[in-house]
Design an enzyme around this catalytic site. Structure first.
Site, PDB file in Angstrom:
ATOM      1  N   ASN A  12       3.089  78.331  15.635  1.00 49.19           N
ATOM      2  CA  ASN A  12       4.321  76.950  15.013  1.00 49.19           C
ATOM      3  C   ASN A  12       4.830  77.715  14.008  1.00 49.19           C
ATOM      4  O   ASN A  12       4.578  78.046  12.682  1.00 49.19           O
ATOM      5  CB  ASN A  12       3.277  75.999  14.756  1.00 49.19           C
ATOM      6  CG  ASN A  12       3.387  74.788  13.738  1.00 49.19           C
ATOM      7  OD1 ASN A  12       4.387  74.784  13.414  1.00 49.19           O
ATOM      8  ND2 ASN A  12       3.017  73.531  14.377  1.00 49.19           N
ATOM      9  N   HIS A  15       6.381  75.522   9.681  1.00 43.65           N
ATOM     10  CA  HIS A  15       7.361  76.100   8.167  1.00 43.65           C
ATOM     11  C   HIS A  15       8.023  77.324   7.540  1.00 43.65           C
ATOM     12  O   HIS A  15       8.590  77.671   6.257  1.00 43.65           O
ATOM     13  CB  HIS A  15       5.508  76.757   7.469  1.00 43.65           C
ATOM     14  CG  HIS A  15       5.255  75.271   7.047  1.00 43.65           C
ATOM     15  ND1 HIS A  15       4.870  74.597   6.550  1.00 43.65           N
ATOM     16  CD2 HIS A  15       3.273  75.096   7.978  1.00 43.65           C
ATOM     17  CE1 HIS A  15       4.159  72.959   7.424  1.00 43.65           C
ATOM     18  NE2 HIS A  15       2.914  73.666   8.252  1.00 43.65           N
ATOM     19  N   HIS A  48       6.734  71.331  15.126  1.00 43.72           N
ATOM     20  CA  HIS A  48       6.626  69.677  14.805  1.00 43.72           C
ATOM     21  C   HIS A  48       8.087  68.967  14.623  1.00 43.72           C
ATOM     22  O   HIS A  48       8.570  69.408  13.545  1.00 43.72           O
ATOM     23  CB  HIS A  48       5.667  69.069  14.254  1.00 43.72           C
ATOM     24  CG  HIS A  48       5.045  68.415  14.299  1.00 43.72           C
ATOM     25  ND1 HIS A  48       4.382  68.004  13.666  1.00 43.72           N
ATOM     26  CD2 HIS A  48       5.669  66.809  14.766  1.00 43.72           C
ATOM     27  CE1 HIS A  48       3.860  66.170  13.246  1.00 43.72           C
ATOM     28  NE2 HIS A  48       5.156  65.896  14.266  1.00 43.72           N
ATOM     29  N   ARG A  50       9.152  66.358  13.137  1.00 46.10           N
ATOM     30  CA  ARG A  50       8.964  65.193  12.712  1.00 46.10           C
ATOM     31  C   ARG A  50       9.563  63.887  12.156  1.00 46.10           C
ATOM     32  O   ARG A  50      10.910  64.223  12.236  1.00 46.10           O
ATOM     33  CB  ARG A  50       8.045  65.177  11.270  1.00 46.10           C
ATOM     34  CG  ARG A  50       6.970  66.342  11.325  1.00 46.10           C
ATOM     35  CD  ARG A  50       6.160  66.283   9.784  1.00 46.10           C
ATOM     36  NE  ARG A  50       5.570  65.344   9.398  1.00 46.10           N
ATOM     37  CZ  ARG A  50       4.168  64.958   9.422  1.00 46.10           C
ATOM     38  NH1 ARG A  50       3.374  66.021   9.715  1.00 46.10           N
ATOM     39  NH2 ARG A  50       3.699  63.880   9.249  1.00 46.10           N
ATOM     40  N   ARG A  54      11.223  66.539   8.118  1.00 51.43           N
ATOM     41  CA  ARG A  54      10.441  67.311   6.272  1.00 51.43           C
ATOM     42  C   ARG A  54      10.659  68.646   6.930  1.00 51.43           C
ATOM     43  O   ARG A  54      10.644  69.571   5.593  1.00 51.43           O
ATOM     44  CB  ARG A  54       9.328  66.979   5.977  1.00 51.43           C
ATOM     45  CG  ARG A  54       7.953  67.597   6.795  1.00 51.43           C
ATOM     46  CD  ARG A  54       6.786  67.610   6.206  1.00 51.43           C
ATOM     47  NE  ARG A  54       6.479  65.739   6.231  1.00 51.43           N
ATOM     48  CZ  ARG A  54       5.952  65.117   5.722  1.00 51.43           C
ATOM     49  NH1 ARG A  54       4.465  65.580   5.707  1.00 51.43           N
ATOM     50  NH2 ARG A  54       4.997  63.851   5.863  1.00 51.43           N
ATOM     51  N   GLU A  78       5.643  68.909  19.390  1.00 54.96           N
ATOM     52  CA  GLU A  78       5.058  68.299  18.793  1.00 54.96           C
ATOM     53  C   GLU A  78       5.644  67.171  18.739  1.00 54.96           C
ATOM     54  O   GLU A  78       6.807  67.135  17.632  1.00 54.96           O
ATOM     55  CB  GLU A  78       3.862  68.929  17.537  1.00 54.96           C
ATOM     56  CG  GLU A  78       2.987  69.835  18.030  1.00 54.96           C
ATOM     57  CD  GLU A  78       2.279  70.073  16.913  1.00 54.96           C
ATOM     58  OE1 GLU A  78       2.883  69.951  15.522  1.00 54.96           O
ATOM     59  OE2 GLU A  78       1.316  71.497  16.381  1.00 54.96           O
ATOM     60  N   THR A 109      -0.364  67.350   9.751  1.00 52.46           N
ATOM     61  CA  THR A 109      -1.013  66.361  10.674  1.00 52.46           C
ATOM     62  C   THR A 109      -2.646  66.098  10.172  1.00 52.46           C
ATOM     63  O   THR A 109      -3.727  67.031   9.909  1.00 52.46           O
ATOM     64  CB  THR A 109      -1.449  66.875  12.129  1.00 52.46           C
ATOM     65  OG1 THR A 109       0.060  66.697  12.202  1.00 52.46           O
ATOM     66  CG2 THR A 109      -1.498  65.682  13.037  1.00 52.46           C
ATOM     67  N   GLU A 159      -5.580  69.399  23.042  1.00 52.12           N
ATOM     68  CA  GLU A 159      -5.620  69.904  21.661  1.00 52.12           C
ATOM     69  C   GLU A 159      -6.872  69.195  21.052  1.00 52.12           C
ATOM     70  O   GLU A 159      -6.471  68.100  20.679  1.00 52.12           O
ATOM     71  CB  GLU A 159      -4.749  70.331  21.304  1.00 52.12           C
ATOM     72  CG  GLU A 159      -4.504  71.340  20.119  1.00 52.12           C
ATOM     73  CD  GLU A 159      -3.123  72.164  19.796  1.00 52.12           C
ATOM     74  OE1 GLU A 159      -1.954  71.823  20.451  1.00 52.12           O
ATOM     75  OE2 GLU A 159      -3.159  72.335  18.630  1.00 52.12           O
ATOM     76  N   HIS A 202      -5.152  74.182  13.944  1.00 43.72           N
ATOM     77  CA  HIS A 202      -4.820  73.467  12.756  1.00 43.72           C
ATOM     78  C   HIS A 202      -5.649  74.046  11.852  1.00 43.72           C
ATOM     79  O   HIS A 202      -7.057  74.153  11.761  1.00 43.72           O
ATOM     80  CB  HIS A 202      -5.270  71.327  12.636  1.00 43.72           C
ATOM     81  CG  HIS A 202      -4.477  71.621  11.465  1.00 43.72           C
ATOM     82  ND1 HIS A 202      -3.134  70.994  11.878  1.00 43.72           N
ATOM     83  CD2 HIS A 202      -4.403  70.847  10.453  1.00 43.72           C
ATOM     84  CE1 HIS A 202      -2.902  70.637  10.535  1.00 43.72           C
ATOM     85  NE2 HIS A 202      -3.925  70.422   9.946  1.00 43.72           N
TER      86      HIS A 202
HETATM   87  N1  PXP Z   1      -2.020  71.984  16.607  1.00 43.42           N
HETATM   88  C1  PXP Z   1      -1.720  70.093  16.272  1.00 43.42           C
HETATM   89  C2  PXP Z   1      -1.180  69.675  17.177  1.00 43.42           C
HETATM   90  C3  PXP Z   1      -0.387  70.216  14.849  1.00 43.42           C
HETATM   91  O1  PXP Z   1      -0.089  69.207  14.878  1.00 43.42           O
HETATM   92  C4  PXP Z   1      -0.208  71.615  13.751  1.00 43.42           C
HETATM   93  C5  PXP Z   1       0.360  71.777  12.622  1.00 43.42           C
HETATM   94  O2  PXP Z   1       1.527  71.068  12.888  1.00 43.42           O
HETATM   95  C6  PXP Z   1      -0.911  72.987  14.390  1.00 43.42           C
HETATM   96  C7  PXP Z   1      -1.519  73.429  15.782  1.00 43.42           C
HETATM   97  C8  PXP Z   1      -0.890  73.777  13.663  1.00 43.42           C
HETATM   98  O3  PXP Z   1      -1.566  73.705  12.262  1.00 43.42           O
HETATM   99  P1  PXP Z   1      -1.405  75.187  11.172  1.00 43.42           P
HETATM  100  O4  PXP Z   1       0.104  75.067  10.486  1.00 43.42           O
HETATM  101  O5  PXP Z   1      -2.877  74.823  10.029  1.00 43.42           O
HETATM  102  O6  PXP Z   1      -2.070  76.142  11.744  1.00 43.42           O
END
Ligand code: PXP
Length: 252
Positions: A12, A15, A48, A50, A54, A78, A109, A159, A202
């Site tokens: 992901n 960031h 994602h 959003r 952001r 996402e 999330t 998930e 997550h």
């Molecule tokens: N899976 C989903 C569905 C998420 O919403 C997120 C966060 O955007 C992640 C995985 C990844 O989470 P993290 O950034 O904490 O590794």
């Protein structure tokens, strides 16, 4: 793309965009980050979009889709279950879509999607996305009722939200972490019996990922914040490779 080792690793990259947006310019470019993640062996790219934009922007998603298509790597978009996001995903046609809950005031999330309570709203959105060719995943807590509700939609994947597990683990509360792990194991079995592929994501880190990766039904991990943060210290490629090593060894 070569045959992926299990569990697959989705990176992901939100960031990278968070850092870019802190200055409002173009650097660091999350699409360049996605390319680097693919070179480091990511099996998929997750982003994602959003509602408040952001981190990822609409134009990022278009560029990501082009990159992933050309590299034959799935883009996992996402999104919240809104009309706006549905339209964007239908136009973009990402290989995968993960429907997540979204509240503007949250930092990330928090908690899973309520597929039981929101079935009448969520199921038609899932149907449209699936009919459009995307593999749809629902981001839920590993709770029987939510799993069964997910199975009654056209979603092919669930998930499981690992945030609360990660918090317990990181706080040193192993007893609580073990309770969550047990719900993941039984939830994964149920989902598998119902024909759903199981992913986890997550808050996963080098320290807490192994017991999750070891769950036999775990086909994919989606990890962002920790890897992007760790990349500051060790670089993106070593961070991804280390996560892959730990996840693969946990499964062996
Ligand atoms: N899976 C989903 C569905 C998420 O919403 C997120 C966060 O955007 C992640 C995985 C990844 O989470 P993290 O950034 O904490 O590794």
């Amino acid at each position: 793309m070569t045959e992926a080792k299990l569990p697959r690793l989705g990176i992901n990259i939100d960031h990278i965009a968070t850092v870019r947006n802190a200055r409002g310019g173009e650097h660091p470019d999350p699409v360049a980050g996605a390319w680097a993640a693919i070179q480091a062996g990511a099996d998929g790219i997750t982003a994602h979009l959003r509602e408040d934009r952001r981190h990822m922007r609409d134009a990022d998603m278009v560029r990501l889709q082009l990159l992933c298509e050309s590299e034959n790597i799935p883009l996992n978009m996402e999104l919240a279950a809104t009309d706006e996001m549905l339209k964007i995903a239908l136009d973009l046609k990402p290989k995968a879509v993960c429907v997540v809950p979204e509240r503007r005031e949250e930092r990330t999330t928090e908690g899973g999607l309520d597929v039981v309570g929101g079935h009448n709203h969520i199921a038609p959105i899932v149907r449209e996305l699936a009919a459009n060719g995307s593999r749809v995943s629902l981001f839920i807590e590993a709770v029987d009722a939510q799993i069964r509700a997910a199975a009654s939609t056209d979603a092919q994947v669930v998930e499981f939200h690992t945030g609360a597990y990660a918090h317990a683990f990181d706080d040193g509360d192993q007893e609580k972490a073990d309770v969550y792990l047990e719900t993941f194991r039984s939830g994964a079995k149920l989902a598998d019996e119902l024909g759903l592929e199981v992913h986890f994501g997550h808050g996963l880190t080098f320290e807490n990922v192994a017991p999750v990766a070891a769950i036999p039904e775990c086909m994919e991990l989606n990890i962002g914040h920790f890897i992007i943060g760790e990349a500051i210290f060790m670089g993106l490629e070593p961070a991804i490779k280390e996560m892959r090593r730990i996840a693969t060894e946990a499964r062996a």
